[in-house]
Design a protein around this motif. Structure first.
Motif, PDB file in Angstrom:
ATOM      1  N   LEU A   5       0.827  -1.211   0.000  1.00  0.00           N
ATOM      2  CA  LEU A   5       0.000   0.000   0.000  1.00  0.00           C
ATOM      3  C   LEU A   5       0.857   1.256   0.000  1.00  0.00           C
ATOM      4  O   LEU A   5       1.763   1.411   0.826  1.00  0.00           O
ATOM      5  N   LEU A   6       0.550   2.153  -0.910  1.00  0.00           N
ATOM      6  CA  LEU A   6       1.176   3.476  -0.961  1.00  0.00           C
ATOM      7  C   LEU A   6       0.140   4.495  -0.494  1.00  0.00           C
ATOM      8  O   LEU A   6      -0.983   4.520  -1.011  1.00  0.00           O
ATOM      9  N   VAL A   7       0.490   5.338   0.482  1.00  0.00           N
ATOM     10  CA  VAL A   7      -0.442   6.326   1.030  1.00  0.00           C
ATOM     11  C   VAL A   7       0.017   7.723   0.639  1.00  0.00           C
ATOM     12  O   VAL A   7       1.063   8.205   1.093  1.00  0.00           O
ATOM     13  N   LEU A   8      -0.751   8.379  -0.204  1.00  0.00           N
ATOM     14  CA  LEU A   8      -0.483   9.758  -0.607  1.00  0.00           C
ATOM     15  C   LEU A   8      -1.322  10.690   0.248  1.00  0.00           C
ATOM     16  O   LEU A   8      -2.534  10.532   0.341  1.00  0.00           O
ATOM     17  N   GLY A   9      -0.677  11.668   0.874  1.00  0.00           N
ATOM     18  CA  GLY A   9      -1.374  12.536   1.819  1.00  0.00           C
ATOM     19  C   GLY A   9      -1.467  11.895   3.185  1.00  0.00           C
ATOM     20  O   GLY A   9      -2.483  12.002   3.872  1.00  0.00           O
ATOM     21  N   SER A  10      -0.393  11.248   3.607  1.00  0.00           N
ATOM     22  CA  SER A  10      -0.437  10.434   4.827  1.00  0.00           C
ATOM     23  C   SER A  10      -0.470  11.249   6.110  1.00  0.00           C
ATOM     24  O   SER A  10      -0.792  10.714   7.170  1.00  0.00           O
ATOM     25  N   THR A  11      -0.133  12.548   6.061  1.00  0.00           N
ATOM     26  CA  THR A  11      -0.132  13.355   7.288  1.00  0.00           C
ATOM     27  C   THR A  11      -1.461  14.066   7.520  1.00  0.00           C
ATOM     28  O   THR A  11      -1.648  14.700   8.556  1.00  0.00           O
ATOM     29  N   GLY A  12      -2.385  13.985   6.570  1.00  0.00           N
ATOM     30  CA  GLY A  12      -3.699  14.604   6.727  1.00  0.00           C
ATOM     31  C   GLY A  12      -4.649  13.729   7.510  1.00  0.00           C
ATOM     32  O   GLY A  12      -4.291  12.643   7.991  1.00  0.00           O
ATOM     33  N   SER A  13      -5.890  14.195   7.632  1.00  0.00           N
ATOM     34  CA  SER A  13      -6.894  13.481   8.427  1.00  0.00           C
ATOM     35  C   SER A  13      -7.137  12.067   7.908  1.00  0.00           C
ATOM     36  O   SER A  13      -7.097  11.095   8.677  1.00  0.00           O
ATOM     37  N   ILE A  14      -7.367  11.921   6.599  1.00  0.00           N
ATOM     38  CA  ILE A  14      -7.611  10.596   6.029  1.00  0.00           C
ATOM     39  C   ILE A  14      -6.354   9.736   6.129  1.00  0.00           C
ATOM     40  O   ILE A  14      -6.414   8.548   6.488  1.00  0.00           O
ATOM     41  N   GLY A  15      -5.207  10.314   5.820  1.00  0.00           N
ATOM     42  CA  GLY A  15      -3.962   9.558   5.831  1.00  0.00           C
ATOM     43  C   GLY A  15      -3.608   9.000   7.196  1.00  0.00           C
ATOM     44  O   GLY A  15      -3.233   7.828   7.330  1.00  0.00           O
ATOM     45  N   THR A  16      -3.743   9.827   8.238  1.00  0.00           N
ATOM     46  CA  THR A  16      -3.402   9.354   9.581  1.00  0.00           C
ATOM     47  C   THR A  16      -4.374   8.274  10.056  1.00  0.00           C
ATOM     48  O   THR A  16      -3.972   7.299  10.711  1.00  0.00           O
ATOM     49  N   GLN A  17      -5.649   8.421   9.701  1.00  0.00           N
ATOM     50  CA  GLN A  17      -6.620   7.383  10.065  1.00  0.00           C
ATOM     51  C   GLN A  17      -6.378   6.098   9.276  1.00  0.00           C
ATOM     52  O   GLN A  17      -6.595   4.995   9.779  1.00  0.00           O
ATOM     53  N   ALA A  18      -5.912   6.241   8.034  1.00  0.00           N
ATOM     54  CA  ALA A  18      -5.579   5.062   7.235  1.00  0.00           C
ATOM     55  C   ALA A  18      -4.426   4.294   7.871  1.00  0.00           C
ATOM     56  O   ALA A  18      -4.445   3.054   7.924  1.00  0.00           O
ATOM     57  N   LEU A  19      -3.419   5.001   8.363  1.00  0.00           N
ATOM     58  CA  LEU A  19      -2.295   4.332   9.012  1.00  0.00           C
ATOM     59  C   LEU A  19      -2.770   3.619  10.284  1.00  0.00           C
ATOM     60  O   LEU A  19      -2.243   2.553  10.639  1.00  0.00           O
ATOM     61  N   ASP A  20      -3.756   4.188  10.965  1.00  0.00           N
ATOM     62  CA  ASP A  20      -4.330   3.522  12.131  1.00  0.00           C
ATOM     63  C   ASP A  20      -5.021   2.219  11.717  1.00  0.00           C
ATOM     64  O   ASP A  20      -4.870   1.182  12.382  1.00  0.00           O
ATOM     65  N   VAL A  21      -5.771   2.266  10.605  1.00  0.00           N
ATOM     66  CA  VAL A  21      -6.445   1.065  10.090  1.00  0.00           C
ATOM     67  C   VAL A  21      -5.418   0.002   9.725  1.00  0.00           C
ATOM     68  O   VAL A  21      -5.572  -1.182  10.069  1.00  0.00           O
ATOM     69  N   VAL A  22      -4.349   0.412   9.045  1.00  0.00           N
ATOM     70  CA  VAL A  22      -3.317  -0.541   8.597  1.00  0.00           C
ATOM     71  C   VAL A  22      -2.610  -1.182   9.793  1.00  0.00           C
ATOM     72  O   VAL A  22      -2.259  -2.370   9.761  1.00  0.00           O
ATOM     73  N   SER A  23      -2.422  -0.408  10.863  1.00  0.00           N
ATOM     74  CA  SER A  23      -1.695  -0.917  12.031  1.00  0.00           C
ATOM     75  C   SER A  23      -2.429  -2.060  12.727  1.00  0.00           C
ATOM     76  O   SER A  23      -1.837  -2.776  13.536  1.00  0.00           O
ATOM     77  N   ARG A  24      -3.699  -2.244  12.413  1.00  0.00           N
ATOM     78  CA  ARG A  24      -4.523  -3.252  13.073  1.00  0.00           C
ATOM     79  C   ARG A  24      -4.597  -4.562  12.287  1.00  0.00           C
ATOM     80  O   ARG A  24      -5.378  -5.448  12.645  1.00  0.00           O
ATOM     81  N   THR A  25      -3.829  -4.686  11.222  1.00  0.00           N
ATOM     82  CA  THR A  25      -3.913  -5.876  10.382  1.00  0.00           C
ATOM     83  C   THR A  25      -2.543  -6.242   9.836  1.00  0.00           C
ATOM     84  O   THR A  25      -1.642  -5.397   9.753  1.00  0.00           O
ATOM     85  N   ASP A  26      -2.391  -7.506   9.453  1.00  0.00           N
ATOM     86  CA  ASP A  26      -1.166  -7.955   8.781  1.00  0.00           C
ATOM     87  C   ASP A  26      -1.390  -8.080   7.280  1.00  0.00           C
ATOM     88  O   ASP A  26      -0.500  -8.546   6.554  1.00  0.00           O
ATOM     89  N   ASP A  27      -2.548  -7.647   6.812  1.00  0.00           N
ATOM     90  CA  ASP A  27      -2.906  -7.823   5.400  1.00  0.00           C
ATOM     91  C   ASP A  27      -2.339  -6.749   4.494  1.00  0.00           C
ATOM     92  O   ASP A  27      -2.390  -6.879   3.273  1.00  0.00           O
ATOM     93  N   LEU A  28      -1.824  -5.653   5.081  1.00  0.00           N
ATOM     94  CA  LEU A  28      -1.324  -4.525   4.294  1.00  0.00           C
ATOM     95  C   LEU A  28       0.076  -4.144   4.750  1.00  0.00           C
ATOM     96  O   LEU A  28       0.379  -4.126   5.947  1.00  0.00           O
TER      97      LEU A  28
END
Length: 383
Positions: A5-28
């Motif tokens: 997974l490549l996250v563009l805009g990772s420091t914004g609201s969506i990006g930071t929440q996406a990193l939280d989602v990713v941290s909860r799984t080994d699938d990404l």
């Protein structure tokens, strides 16, 4: 093997929440990150996720990041964003960039046949049919991250082909719901940024306050789902519990409900077609008690009507509208334009530059440039 997974805009609201989602799984597995200018936050994310490549749009910020972070490579500018997409080896790109700057990375990802989780609605507003045709040509999946469009995507899975009658997108109404046009003339930036439901970046929050955000979402829904504009409605729903509805040919309506939490829409796109467990607060309708709905006040919030006008005109008109809005919102945030002036600048720009045919992406870039110049002139004339 986990998906890359490549996250563009990772420091914004969506990006930071996406990193939280990713941290909860080994699938990404995160393989790259980008930001517009928040280099310190981006460097911290890079160290935490172990990526070896980041991209920063702002050149000064990129230079500072390169000095502070020696564990990998820092790519620079719009071309650096595209290079990151092309060379990251990603299976999935989350485009959470703000504004028309997201179009280039969207085109790059889809052109390579990379699945795209799209939080950058401007890619579809500006790129329209060119973007969807590119996805169809390469076989890349286009997955919406907006809460409303993720809801529609989810609901449409249960609607047989040909059975869809119409769809409805809900709007919270923003911080100024119930005010008249005259009462909006003197609202402050602080008041406009005080959204009653969602926590978002500055530009998106102002778009929500003007209801421009809903107009852009109508255009996004049209392109994502191939639904005519006259079959896409917007209704004000202050509680933000119902995110979207679809009506079928038999008169039934299906609704997608949930407490406001963008991680639901983000996880839906990143893990599609699977649904993963999230530590979100659960909806209890008995506690909520009642849900209310009301029509949009088109006089007080003319941006929604301007969006429909540009959408029906087609061609480069949506691109012109989007560019003028970005310039006008920036001027409002910097105290150079009143709140009601945002719609006035967009309207004046559309009248002077009504739009033309789109023959290639270059047509859009030229329309964007011209619209920004005209909008800036309009703002200068009002100063």
């Amino acid at each position: 093997m986990p998906r890359r997974l490549l996250v563009l805009g990772s420091t914004g609201s969506i990006g930071t929440q996406a990193l939280d989602v990713v941290s909860r799984t080994d699938d990404l597995e995160i393989v790259g990150l980008s930001a517009a200018r928040s280099w310190e936050a981006l460097v911290e994310q890079a160290a935490r996720t172990g990526v070896r490549r980041i991209a920063i749009a702002d050149r000064d910020a990129a230079a500072r990041a390169a000095e502070a972070w020696t564990d990998g490579e820092v790519l620079v500018g719009a071309e650096g964003l595209v290079q990151l997409v092309l060379e990251s080896g990603a299976d999935l790109v989350l485009n959470a960039l703000v504004g028309s700057a997201g179009l280039g990375p969207t085109v790059a990802a889809l052109g390579e046949g990379i699945d795209l989780a799209l939080a950058n609605k401007e890619s579809l507003v500006v790129g329209g049919e060119l973007v969807t045709q590119l996805a169809e040509a390469t076989g890349a999946q286009l997955l919406p991250v907006d809460s409303e469009h993720a809801a529609l995507h989810h609901l449409l899975n249960g609607v047989p082909p040909g059975a869809l009658e119409r769809m409805t997108i809900t709007a919270s109404g923003g911080p100024f719901r119930g005010r008249t046009h005259a009462e909006l003339a003197d609202v402050t930036v602080e008041q406009a940024l005080n959204h009653p439901t969602w926590s978002m970046g500055g530009k998106i929050t102002i778009d929500s306050a003007t209801l421009m955000n809903k107009g852009l979402e109508v255009m996004e829904a049209h392109h994502l789902f191939g639904v005519p504009y006259d079959k896409i409605d917007v209704v004000v729903h202050p509680q933000s519990i119902v995110h979207a509805l679809v009506e079928t040919a038999d008169g039934a309506q299906l609704a997608h409900l949930g407490l406001p939490d963008m991680r639901i829409a983000i996880a839906y796109a990143l893990h599609h077609p699977d649904i993963v467990a999230l530590p979100t607060k659960r909806l209890n309708l008995a506690e909520i008690g009642s849900l209310s709905f009301e029509p949009v006040d088109d006089e007080a919030f003319p941006c929604l009507g301007l969006c429909r006008q540009a959408a029906l005109a087609g061609g480069t008109a949506p691109c012109v509208l989007n560019a003028a809005n970005e310039v006008a919102v920036h001027a409002f945030l910097n105290g150079r334009l009143p709140f009601t002036g945002i719609a006035e600048v967009i309207d004046a720009t559309l009248q002077e530059l009504p739009g033309g045919p789109v023959r290639a992406f270059e047509s859009l870039f030229e329309a964007d440039r011209e619209a920004r110049e005209l909008a800036s002139e309009q703002i200068g004339a009002r100063a």
